[in-house]
Structure formats: structure tokens, C-alpha cells
Design an enzyme around this catalytic site. Structure first.
Site, PDB file in Angstrom:
ATOM      1  N   ASP A   8       0.890  -1.310   0.196  1.00 27.90           N
ATOM      2  CA  ASP A   8      -0.096  -0.021   0.192  1.00 27.90           C
ATOM      3  C   ASP A   8       0.862   1.371  -0.056  1.00 27.90           C
ATOM      4  O   ASP A   8       2.208   1.197  -0.310  1.00 27.90           O
ATOM      5  CB  ASP A   8      -0.965   0.107   1.173  1.00 27.90           C
ATOM      6  N   HIS A   9       0.093   2.635   0.245  1.00 24.65           N
ATOM      7  CA  HIS A   9       1.230   3.760   0.234  1.00 24.65           C
ATOM      8  C   HIS A   9       2.114   3.514   1.335  1.00 24.65           C
ATOM      9  O   HIS A   9       3.343   4.205   1.076  1.00 24.65           O
ATOM     10  CB  HIS A   9       0.260   4.846   0.544  1.00 24.65           C
ATOM     11  N   CYS A  65       3.244  -3.051   3.922  1.00 22.04           N
ATOM     12  CA  CYS A  65       2.472  -1.649   4.441  1.00 22.04           C
ATOM     13  C   CYS A  65       3.275  -1.079   5.357  1.00 22.04           C
ATOM     14  O   CYS A  65       4.462  -1.446   5.712  1.00 22.04           O
ATOM     15  CB  CYS A  65       0.976  -2.121   4.765  1.00 22.04           C
ATOM     16  N   GLY A  66       2.617  -0.183   6.131  1.00 18.77           N
ATOM     17  CA  GLY A  66       3.329   0.468   7.264  1.00 18.77           C
ATOM     18  C   GLY A  66       3.714  -0.270   8.361  1.00 18.77           C
ATOM     19  O   GLY A  66       4.922  -0.114   8.791  1.00 18.77           O
ATOM     20  N   THR A  67       2.916  -1.103   8.791  1.00 12.98           N
ATOM     21  CA  THR A  67       3.456  -1.997   9.975  1.00 12.98           C
ATOM     22  C   THR A  67       3.460  -3.346   9.512  1.00 12.98           C
ATOM     23  O   THR A  67       4.067  -4.286  10.310  1.00 12.98           O
ATOM     24  CB  THR A  67       2.132  -2.089  10.934  1.00 12.98           C
ATOM     25  N   GLY A  68       2.883  -3.909   8.390  1.00  7.43           N
ATOM     26  CA  GLY A  68       2.880  -5.454   7.875  1.00  7.43           C
ATOM     27  C   GLY A  68       1.720  -6.296   8.442  1.00  7.43           C
ATOM     28  O   GLY A  68       1.326  -7.082   8.084  1.00  7.43           O
ATOM     29  N   ILE A  69       1.141  -5.611   9.615  1.00 11.69           N
ATOM     30  CA  ILE A  69       0.023  -6.231  10.242  1.00 11.69           C
ATOM     31  C   ILE A  69      -1.381  -6.426   9.455  1.00 11.69           C
ATOM     32  O   ILE A  69      -1.589  -7.449   9.160  1.00 11.69           O
ATOM     33  CB  ILE A  69      -0.471  -5.851  11.582  1.00 11.69           C
ATOM     34  N   GLY A  70      -1.773  -5.470   8.616  1.00  9.59           N
ATOM     35  CA  GLY A  70      -2.902  -5.381   7.745  1.00  9.59           C
ATOM     36  C   GLY A  70      -2.572  -6.375   6.564  1.00  9.59           C
ATOM     37  O   GLY A  70      -3.615  -7.070   6.360  1.00  9.59           O
ATOM     38  N   MET A  71      -1.720  -6.217   5.952  1.00 12.15           N
ATOM     39  CA  MET A  71      -1.028  -7.202   5.097  1.00 12.15           C
ATOM     40  C   MET A  71      -1.263  -8.501   5.553  1.00 12.15           C
ATOM     41  O   MET A  71      -1.971  -9.626   4.665  1.00 12.15           O
ATOM     42  CB  MET A  71      -0.071  -6.835   4.317  1.00 12.15           C
ATOM     43  N   HIS A  98      10.041 -24.145   9.330  1.00  9.63           N
ATOM     44  CA  HIS A  98       8.885 -24.813  10.134  1.00  9.63           C
ATOM     45  C   HIS A  98       7.328 -24.570   9.536  1.00  9.63           C
ATOM     46  O   HIS A  98       6.957 -25.578   9.777  1.00  9.63           O
ATOM     47  CB  HIS A  98       8.694 -24.143  11.589  1.00  9.63           C
ATOM     48  N   ARG A 133       6.950 -33.596  11.368  1.00  6.38           N
ATOM     49  CA  ARG A 133       6.263 -32.854  12.529  1.00  6.38           C
ATOM     50  C   ARG A 133       5.914 -31.521  12.139  1.00  6.38           C
ATOM     51  O   ARG A 133       4.852 -31.109  12.234  1.00  6.38           O
ATOM     52  CB  ARG A 133       7.000 -32.663  13.749  1.00  6.38           C
ATOM     53  N   HIS A 134       6.574 -30.774  11.247  1.00  6.27           N
ATOM     54  CA  HIS A 134       6.072 -29.537  10.594  1.00  6.27           C
ATOM     55  C   HIS A 134       5.166 -29.638   9.356  1.00  6.27           C
ATOM     56  O   HIS A 134       4.206 -28.886   9.409  1.00  6.27           O
ATOM     57  CB  HIS A 134       7.377 -28.835   9.898  1.00  6.27           C
TER      58      HIS A 134
END
Length: 142
Positions: A8-9, A65-71, A98, A133-134
């Protein structure tokens, strides 16, 4: 290797540096936007990245994005997507080994370009362990 990238921007400027870096490494890059620093909505750009991974049109994806959280939230709503928010190289290595993460999410307002490129290189260069396991753990949500 082919990587699809979107931002994003808030991630636009870092995305430009990332694409230059990947191209210098000889990696094919597909930019799905955004194409300026003008305000826009991150889910619009997460969707084509997830679709390229789902359709097998790209090997890996990167979302900024700004924080990476939204994406990361938007990407992980899609079937077969394992998007990991990473702001350090240890997490980038671990999530590939993993979790077989197929999309890297980062926050341009959290990491600078130098660290971002190290995180990306670690993510790209680290293979999935293929440990039973992974594989078993991933199967719960794939």
C-alpha cells in the site's frame, strides 16, 4: 524463481528498493501495485499476491504496508496462504523452515531498508525443512 510483490502507500518506497534488490539477484519480480505513495487500501494489493501464490503463478510473495499487520491479516484469510509477519532474520528463517511460509509481510515503518533486504534474503534462501512434524502441523490449517 518468481516473486510477486504488493504494497500500500505506506510500503511503496520500500517496495521500490526491494524490487531493485531482487532484480539484482536475478529474481523475476511481478509488481501488483500500488504504484505511488498516494493513500490506498492494503487489502486491494494483498489479494493479487495471494491469488498468484494460490494459482502457482509465483513461487513466493512479499507484502509491505506501514506495519505489515494489515497485509498479514488480509493475506492469511485466503486458503493455502501462510503469510508471516517478520521484522527480524531469525523469524524469517524459522517461518520458512517450520511453517513453509509462502508470503513475507513487513512493515516499512518498522524496519529500514537495510534490515528489510536481509530479512528478504533470509526468507528466500531458507528452504522448508520437510520434517514430518512440520508437515503435520501445517496440515491443520492448509
Amino acid at each position: 524463481m518468481k516473486i510477486v510483490i504488493g504494497s500500500d502507500h505506506g510500503g511503496y518506497e520500500l517496495k521500490q528498493e526491494v524490487m531493485d534488490h531482487l532484480k539484482k539477484r536475478g529474481i523475476e519480480v511481478v509488481d501488483v501495485g500500488c504504484y505511488s505513495a498516494e493513500s490506498c487500501d492494503y487489502p486491494v494489493y494483498a489479494k493479487p499476491v495471494t491469488e498468484a501464490i494460490q494459482n502457482g503463478d509465483a513461487d513466493l510473495g512479499i507484502l509491505i504496508c506501514g506495519t505489515g499487520i494489515g497485509m498479514s491479516m488480509a493475506a492469511n484469510k485466503e486458503k493455502g496462504i501462510r503469510a508471516a509477519l517478520c521484522h527480524d532474520t531469525f523469524s524469517a528463517k524459522a517461518t520458512r523452515e517450520h511453517n513453509n511460509a509462502n508470503i513475507l509481510c513487513m512493515g516499512a515503518r518498522v524496519v529500514g531498508p537495510g534490515l528489510a533486504l536481509m530479512i528478504i534474503d533470509t526468507f528466500i534462501d531458507t528452504p522448508f525443512s520437510n520434517d514430518e512434524r512440520h508437515i503435520r502441523r501445517i496440515s491443520y490449517y492448509s
